[in-house]
Write an enzyme that holds these catalytic residues in place. Structure first.
Site, PDB file in Angstrom:
ATOM      1  N   SER A  40      33.099  40.031  39.237  1.00 15.58           N
ATOM      2  CA  SER A  40      34.445  39.808  38.711  1.00 15.58           C
ATOM      3  C   SER A  40      34.415  39.090  37.355  1.00 15.58           C
ATOM      4  O   SER A  40      33.827  38.011  37.225  1.00 15.58           O
ATOM      5  CB  SER A  40      35.237  38.951  39.715  1.00 15.58           C
TER       6      SER A  40
HETATM    7  N1  GSH Z   1      44.478  36.144  36.814  1.00 17.64           N
HETATM    8  C1  GSH Z   1      43.500  35.977  37.866  1.00 17.64           C
HETATM    9  C2  GSH Z   1      42.946  37.313  38.260  1.00 17.64           C
HETATM   10  C3  GSH Z   1      42.034  37.205  39.442  1.00 17.64           C
HETATM   11  C4  GSH Z   1      41.862  38.530  40.121  1.00 17.64           C
HETATM   12  O1  GSH Z   1      42.796  39.355  40.182  1.00 17.64           O
HETATM   13  N2  GSH Z   1      40.680  38.743  40.662  1.00 17.64           N
HETATM   14  C5  GSH Z   1      40.428  39.973  41.372  1.00 17.64           C
HETATM   15  C6  GSH Z   1      38.954  40.328  41.239  1.00 17.64           C
HETATM   16  S1  GSH Z   1      38.496  40.568  39.545  1.00 17.64           S
HETATM   17  C7  GSH Z   1      40.760  39.744  42.837  1.00 17.64           C
HETATM   18  O2  GSH Z   1      40.634  38.650  43.331  1.00 17.64           O
HETATM   19  N3  GSH Z   1      41.203  40.793  43.544  1.00 17.64           N
HETATM   20  C8  GSH Z   1      41.446  40.726  44.952  1.00 17.64           C
HETATM   21  C9  GSH Z   1      42.876  40.471  45.331  1.00 17.64           C
HETATM   22  O3  GSH Z   1      43.727  40.221  44.432  1.00 17.64           O
HETATM   23  O4  GSH Z   1      43.164  40.525  46.528  1.00 17.64           O
HETATM   24  C10 GSH Z   1      42.364  35.061  37.377  1.00 17.64           C
HETATM   25  O5  GSH Z   1      42.126  35.037  36.171  1.00 17.64           O
HETATM   26  O6  GSH Z   1      41.767  34.373  38.211  1.00 17.64           O
END
Ligand code: GSH
Length: 217
Positions: free
Chosen positions: A12
């Site tokens: 990520s």
């Molecule tokens: N704006 C957030 C974005 C985090 C994000 O969306 N991460 C993704 C992986 S890159 C995630 O956790 N996806 C799983 C979900 O939202 O359930 C940050 O910068 O921490």
């Protein structure tokens, strides 16, 4: 008090921006792998820490913080030896914040859209429009650097880490040709020479780049 704990996976970009910051400030942290594929971000235990079930999450002194942008500015404020990565000067800080919001609200969502295309979705018009949106984001980035070496002036800040983690990923989908984007190309070269680059960004980037290659073929 135990070490700060970073939850996530280095595939990520948001997690890698936290790792870059942690390495830059010499933070003694523990990393706990959370696999999205195994749905480890939806367990009862993880949801108690972060009900939004995103990665990364930071646990520090029993308290949890999520969203990479909130985490990286917090880590610098609490653990860095000075404020250079997230200046206290209000104008300089506002410029860093603007870049962080750009990453969060423009660059990152435009990259995420690319992950929706693959063997089962090859809509050429939608794909073309997603690529055009990314090229527009590169144009903005080229302008943000201006005559500086970094995204918020002439020294490294957390804005560079946030943009680096995402930009180095999205160029797998839409290359940023050096001739068209000379400033961001030199900036990327400069950042890949950081002593902690490979550990904090390179290793995870190699894994996600292999995945993107496979899904795009
Ligand atoms: N704006 C957030 C974005 C985090 C994000 O969306 N991460 C993704 C992986 S890159 C995630 O956790 N996806 C799983 C979900 O939202 O359930 C940050 O910068 O921490």
């Amino acid at each position: 008090m135990g070490k700060p704990i970073i939850y996530g996976t280095d595939l990520s970009p948001a997690v890698r921006s936290v790792l870059l910051t942690a390495h830059a400030i010499g933070l003694d942290y523990e990393f706990r792998e959370i696999s999205l594929q195994k749905n480890e971000h939806k367990t009862e235990e993880y949801l108690k820490k972060n009900p939004q079930h995103t990665i990364p999450t930071l646990e520090d002194d029993g308290k949890c913080i999520w969203d990479s942008h909130a985490i990286i500015t917090y880590l610098v404020g609490k653990y860095a030896k000075d404020d250079s990565l997230y200046p206290k000067d209000l104008y300089k800080r506002a410029v860093v914040d603007q870049r962080l919001h750009f990453e969060s609200s423009v660059l990152s969502p435009r990259m995420s859209r690319m992950f929706t295309f693959g063997p089962s979705n090859k809509d050429p018009q939608a794909l073309e429009s997603a690529k055009t949106a990314i090229l527009e984001a590169y144009d903005f980035l080229e302008k943000f650097i201006g005559s500086n070496q970094y995204f918020a002036g002439d020294s490294l800040t957390v804005a560079d880490f946030s943009i680096l983690a995402t930009f180095s990923t999205v160029i797998n989908f839409v290359p940023a040709e050096q001739g068209k984007f000379p400033k961001i190309s030199s900036w990327l070269d400069r950042l890949t020479k950081l002593p902690y680059y490979q550990k904090a960004n390179g290793e995870g980037l190699e894994k996600i780049s292999a995945f993107i290659k496979k899904m795009s073929s």
